[in-house]
Write an enzyme that holds these catalytic residues in place. Structure first.
Site, short mmCIF file in Angstrom:
data_model
loop_
_atom_site.label_atom_id
_atom_site.label_comp_id
_atom_site.label_asym_id
_atom_site.label_seq_id
_atom_site.Cartn_x
_atom_site.Cartn_y
_atom_site.Cartn_z
N ARG A 208 0.84 -1.21 0.00
CA ARG A 208 0.00 0.00 0.00
C ARG A 208 0.87 1.26 0.00
O ARG A 208 0.58 2.24 -0.66
CB ARG A 208 -0.85 0.05 1.28
N ASP A 246 -15.93 -3.31 -5.12
CA ASP A 246 -15.99 -4.47 -4.23
C ASP A 246 -17.42 -4.99 -4.25
O ASP A 246 -18.37 -4.23 -4.45
CB ASP A 246 -15.58 -4.11 -2.79
N SER A 247 -17.56 -6.30 -4.02
CA SER A 247 -18.92 -6.88 -4.02
C SER A 247 -19.61 -6.68 -2.67
O SER A 247 -20.79 -6.94 -2.55
CB SER A 247 -18.85 -8.37 -4.36
N ASP A 294 -6.44 -7.07 -6.25
CA ASP A 294 -6.09 -7.78 -5.01
C ASP A 294 -7.23 -8.72 -4.63
O ASP A 294 -7.92 -8.51 -3.64
CB ASP A 294 -5.82 -6.77 -3.89
N CYS A 334 -3.01 -14.22 -3.45
CA CYS A 334 -2.74 -14.69 -2.08
C CYS A 334 -3.09 -16.17 -1.97
O CYS A 334 -3.34 -16.69 -0.89
CB CYS A 334 -3.50 -13.87 -1.05
N1 SAH Z 1 -7.25 -4.84 -1.17
C1 SAH Z 1 -7.84 -5.03 0.15
C2 SAH Z 1 -8.11 -6.46 0.48
C3 SAH Z 1 -8.95 -7.23 -0.51
S1 SAH Z 1 -9.74 -8.61 0.14
C4 SAH Z 1 -6.95 -4.36 1.20
O1 SAH Z 1 -5.78 -4.08 0.93
O2 SAH Z 1 -7.43 -4.15 2.30
C5 SAH Z 1 -10.76 -9.16 -1.13
C6 SAH Z 1 -12.03 -8.35 -1.31
O3 SAH Z 1 -12.64 -8.82 -2.51
C7 SAH Z 1 -13.09 -8.47 -0.24
O4 SAH Z 1 -13.42 -7.19 0.21
C8 SAH Z 1 -14.32 -9.10 -0.95
O5 SAH Z 1 -15.54 -8.52 -0.54
C9 SAH Z 1 -14.05 -8.77 -2.37
N2 SAH Z 1 -14.55 -9.69 -3.40
C10 SAH Z 1 -14.49 -11.02 -3.45
N3 SAH Z 1 -14.94 -11.49 -4.63
C11 SAH Z 1 -15.29 -10.40 -5.35
C12 SAH Z 1 -15.80 -10.21 -6.67
N4 SAH Z 1 -16.02 -11.24 -7.49
N5 SAH Z 1 -16.04 -8.96 -7.09
C13 SAH Z 1 -15.80 -7.91 -6.28
N6 SAH Z 1 -15.30 -8.02 -5.04
C14 SAH Z 1 -15.06 -9.25 -4.58
#
Ligand code: SAH
Length: 394
Positions: A208, A246-247, A294, A334
């Site tokens: 970040r 985000d979903s 991510d 990850c």
């Molecule tokens: N980048 C963030 C962490 C991401 S965690 C950070 O640094 O804090 C993964 C995220 O993806 C979660 O918030 C989850 O709600 C979202 N997610 C999972 N599948 C998804 C999809 N198909 N479309 C959009 N968001 C999704």
């Protein structure tokens, strides 16, 4: 003490100090050890190999506590936690949120402890760690002296160990409804009882900050934005605009609060499925200067690698199509089941199919508070690449 005896020739990985015993390697177990009880591991020749926690329901039937014959007790756990803290003492000057104990890589299989200011969140995920819950909480209390120890033992892997999830207070005073942490001048509210993992993605801290340094004047797209770790840093770094996808509606709600807490201009938030939103953006011919991908763990184990590879390919391909010439892609996996090597090949395939000319300009990983024990390569789960699309691409 009960003994687990391995089949002939199956002692090799333990001799290389890999801390897991798989059920297929077991010749016999003497007596009837309980779930999480300490047992001795012996080779078929009778040679002593390790003391370990027994997990009868799991494929990983034992996890090593130590390689010498010794009592596993409160002193043992205090010693290991002290060692984990000493390792971190000089590594993390920029944040009051950090991982204090990183499971196998800190010699404590199945135990994660994260600190958010005065709160320590304990996450147990193996039969052995759960059996020692009280000793671990006592040791954290003595060594770290937090105001609160809160338990978030609700990771998916618990089911594989036959253990019930548990969320709740362990020690000290109840945590405040909002826990606020400082990360290199950025403020984040963390939802300890309900958030992902123990509330926040501590493993992305350094990445970040790197994004912060590279975001100036760019139009940024933060995919899988969660509570805004990357979004807030892009804005602090002077991004022209940030769009976050985000979903999860609640995650985006907290993202907007985090942006406001830092007194930054709001991001455009899109609640939806990244796979669909990126397609729509492609069809609308939208473009960005910097994209973050991510996603969640698409492949928890190597068995899911094929399906995961297709998902990574898809989003990376779409991202390359949305990037302007000279644009940057911060792309992560990850997934324990996808190696760094495989991930790089997938991203290369995405660039090829998108028809862009791109280079890797940086390799990223989790920070120093998520060490990887050399005898436990599985500890390296977070892989990231910064790719730059050539300025004269297309
Ligand atoms: N980048 C963030 C962490 C991401 S965690 C950070 O640094 O804090 C993964 C995220 O993806 C979660 O918030 C989850 O709600 C979202 N997610 C999972 N599948 C998804 C999809 N198909 N479309 C959009 N968001 C999704």
């Amino acid at each position: 003490m009960h003994k687990l005896v391995l089949k002939p020739g199956r002692e090799k990985s333990l001799k290389r100090r890999h801390p897991w015993v798989f059920s297929g390697a077991v010749a016999k177990v003497t007596g009837k050890p309980e779930s999480g009880e300490t047992i001795e591991i012996h080779a078929s020749t009778g040679e002593f190999l390790a003391v370990a926690a027994y997990s009868p329901q799991s494929q990983i039937v034992a996890r090593v506590w130590d390689w010498v014959k010794r009592e596993i007790d409160a002193d043992f756990f205090r010693g290991r936690i002290e060692r984990a803290l000493a390792l971190r003492a000089h590594l993390l000057p920029t944040s009051d949120a950090a991982r204090l104990v990183h499971a196998e890589s800190d010699g404590l299989p199945g135990m994660v402890a994260d600190r958010y200011g005065g709160i320590v969140v304990l996450q147990l995920s193996s039969a052995g760690a759960v059996r020692w819950r009280d000793a671990l909480a006592d040791a954290l209390e003595t060594v770290v002296r937090p105001k609160t120890i809160f338990e978030r033992s609700d990771a998916d892997v618990l089911a594989l160990e036959g253990i019930e999830p548990r969320i709740g207070m362990l020690r000290g005073t109840a945590p405040p409804a909002q826990v606020t942490v400082d990360e290199a001048g950025a403020t984040f509210e963390v939802d300890v009882p309900h958030g992902h993992k123990t509330g926040f993605y501590l493993d992305q801290r350094g990445n970040r900050l790197r994004l912060r340094e590279l975001a100036a004047k760019r139009e940024v797209l933060d995919c899988f934005a969660y509570t805004g770790g990357f979004t807030v840093n892009a804005l602090i770094g002077g991004a022209a605009t940030v769009t976050a996808i985000d979903s999860s509606g609640p995650a985006l709600g907290l993202l907007a609060r985090n942006v406001a807490l830092n007194q930054l201009p709001q991001a455009e938030c899109i609640e939806g499925d990244v796979f669909q939103v990126l397609r729509k953006m492609r069809d609308q011919a939208r473009s960005f200067d910097l994209i973050v991908l991510d996603p969640p763990k698409f492949a928890p184990t190597a068995a899911h690698a094929d399906r995961a590879a297709r998902a990574y390919k898809d989003i990376n391909l779409l991202a390359f199509k949305l990037l302007r010439p000279g644009g940057l892609l911060f792309t992560f996996s990850c997934s324990g089941g996808v190696s760094r090597d495989l991930f790089q090949k997938i991203v290369a395939g995405s660039a090829l199919d998108a028809g862009v000319d791109a280079q890797i300009v940086e390799q990223l990983s989790a920070g120093a508070d998520h060490p990887v024990a050399l005898n436990f390569p599985e500890g390296e789960y977070l892989k990231g690449l910064v790719c730059r699309v050539a300025a004269d691409s297309r």
